[in-house]
Design a protein around this motif. Structure first.
Motif, PDB file in Angstrom:
ATOM      1  N   ALA A   1     -17.779  36.896 115.201  1.00 43.45           N
ATOM      2  CA  ALA A   1     -18.358  35.659 114.672  1.00 43.45           C
ATOM      3  C   ALA A   1     -19.091  35.860 113.342  1.00 43.45           C
ATOM      4  O   ALA A   1     -19.322  34.903 112.601  1.00 43.45           O
ATOM      5  CB  ALA A   1     -19.306  35.043 115.697  1.00 43.45           C
ATOM      6  N   ASN A   2     -19.440  37.102 113.005  1.00 42.52           N
ATOM      7  CA  ASN A   2     -20.082  37.377 111.719  1.00 42.52           C
ATOM      8  C   ASN A   2     -19.102  37.292 110.560  1.00 42.52           C
ATOM      9  O   ASN A   2     -19.513  37.220 109.410  1.00 42.52           O
ATOM     10  CB  ASN A   2     -20.729  38.761 111.738  1.00 42.52           C
ATOM     11  CG  ASN A   2     -21.914  38.814 112.644  1.00 42.52           C
ATOM     12  OD1 ASN A   2     -22.782  37.955 112.579  1.00 42.52           O
ATOM     13  ND2 ASN A   2     -21.955  39.804 113.512  1.00 42.52           N
ATOM     14  N   TYR A   3     -17.801  37.326 110.836  1.00 37.16           N
ATOM     15  CA  TYR A   3     -16.777  37.223 109.803  1.00 37.16           C
ATOM     16  C   TYR A   3     -16.425  35.758 109.583  1.00 37.16           C
ATOM     17  O   TYR A   3     -15.295  35.333 109.783  1.00 37.16           O
ATOM     18  CB  TYR A   3     -15.526  37.992 110.194  1.00 37.16           C
ATOM     19  CG  TYR A   3     -15.681  39.484 110.376  1.00 37.16           C
ATOM     20  CD1 TYR A   3     -16.767  40.179 109.875  1.00 37.16           C
ATOM     21  CD2 TYR A   3     -14.716  40.204 111.053  1.00 37.16           C
ATOM     22  CE1 TYR A   3     -16.898  41.540 110.050  1.00 37.16           C
ATOM     23  CE2 TYR A   3     -14.831  41.569 111.224  1.00 37.16           C
ATOM     24  CZ  TYR A   3     -15.917  42.235 110.719  1.00 37.16           C
ATOM     25  OH  TYR A   3     -16.020  43.579 110.892  1.00 37.16           O
ATOM     26  N   VAL A   4     -17.378  34.991 109.144  1.00 35.80           N
ATOM     27  CA  VAL A   4     -17.189  33.548 108.978  1.00 35.80           C
ATOM     28  C   VAL A   4     -16.019  33.294 108.035  1.00 35.80           C
ATOM     29  O   VAL A   4     -16.008  33.772 106.903  1.00 35.80           O
ATOM     30  CB  VAL A   4     -18.477  32.884 108.450  1.00 35.80           C
ATOM     31  CG1 VAL A   4     -18.254  31.400 108.197  1.00 35.80           C
ATOM     32  CG2 VAL A   4     -19.623  33.111 109.417  1.00 35.80           C
ATOM     33  N   GLY A   5     -15.035  32.569 108.537  1.00 41.56           N
ATOM     34  CA  GLY A   5     -13.839  32.271 107.761  1.00 41.56           C
ATOM     35  C   GLY A   5     -12.992  33.492 107.456  1.00 41.56           C
ATOM     36  O   GLY A   5     -12.125  33.456 106.592  1.00 41.56           O
ATOM     37  N   GLY A   6     -13.260  34.609 108.133  1.00 36.52           N
ATOM     38  CA  GLY A   6     -12.510  35.838 107.899  1.00 36.52           C
ATOM     39  C   GLY A   6     -13.121  36.732 106.845  1.00 36.52           C
ATOM     40  O   GLY A   6     -12.555  37.762 106.474  1.00 36.52           O
TER      41      GLY A   6
ATOM     42  N   ILE B   1     -15.019  39.567 105.654  1.00 39.85           N
ATOM     43  CA  ILE B   1     -15.596  40.803 106.188  1.00 39.85           C
ATOM     44  C   ILE B   1     -16.652  41.393 105.253  1.00 39.85           C
ATOM     45  O   ILE B   1     -17.280  42.385 105.575  1.00 39.85           O
ATOM     46  CB  ILE B   1     -14.508  41.856 106.470  1.00 39.85           C
ATOM     47  CG1 ILE B   1     -13.785  42.253 105.190  1.00 39.85           C
ATOM     48  CG2 ILE B   1     -13.544  41.352 107.524  1.00 39.85           C
ATOM     49  CD1 ILE B   1     -12.857  43.432 105.347  1.00 39.85           C
ATOM     50  N   GLY B   2     -16.864  40.761 104.104  1.00 43.21           N
ATOM     51  CA  GLY B   2     -17.819  41.256 103.117  1.00 43.21           C
ATOM     52  C   GLY B   2     -19.192  40.639 103.228  1.00 43.21           C
ATOM     53  O   GLY B   2     -20.013  40.816 102.350  1.00 43.21           O
ATOM     54  N   ALA B   3     -19.463  39.892 104.283  1.00 48.06           N
ATOM     55  CA  ALA B   3     -20.786  39.335 104.562  1.00 48.06           C
ATOM     56  C   ALA B   3     -21.218  38.227 103.604  1.00 48.06           C
ATOM     57  O   ALA B   3     -22.391  38.039 103.366  1.00 48.06           O
ATOM     58  CB  ALA B   3     -21.839  40.436 104.605  1.00 48.06           C
ATOM     59  N   GLY B   4     -20.288  37.519 103.030  1.00 54.05           N
ATOM     60  CA  GLY B   4     -20.645  36.359 102.219  1.00 54.05           C
ATOM     61  C   GLY B   4     -20.694  36.620 100.728  1.00 54.05           C
ATOM     62  O   GLY B   4     -20.377  37.699 100.252  1.00 54.05           O
TER      63      GLY B   4
END
Length: 100
Positions: free
Chosen positions: A17-22, A24-27
């Motif tokens: 769930a931390n990979y919002v929209g896929g 993986i770089g944290a935003g």
């Protein structure tokens, strides 16, 4: 034989769930994000819980600099928990062997 694997952004988000929209770089790495994440504080590695420190792509220096957030979080913990102001020697030949 050649093989490949593809994963959609939605599948990454479902996986974590931390990979919002896929992502993986944290935003986004905007100037504001760089200075204020994960929370706007002088020591971004320290949490409100005693003895608990955070290191991840969301802490400085940000995503893609593998290991540095852990190193910097460890320095923060050493400083706050044990009063250690200078990083201990970590390289070969340093410290006890006297050549560092």
């Amino acid at each position: 034989m050649l093989a490949h694997r593809s994963v959609t952004g939605a599948a990454y988000e479902e996986y974590n769930a931390n990979y919002v929209g896929g992502d993986i770089g944290a935003g986004a790495m905007t100037p504001t994000q760089i200075l204020t994440r994960p929370a706007p504080r002088l020591d971004p590695y320290r949490t409100p819980l005693a003895g608990i420190y955070l290191c991840s792509a969301s802490t400085p220096p940000g995503p893609g600099v593998h290991g540095m957030s852990g190193y910097l979080a460890a320095l923060s913990a050493l400083r706050r928990e044990f009063g250690v102001r200078k990083a201990p020697p970590l390289g070969p030949g340093e410290g006890a062997r006297g050549s560092g």
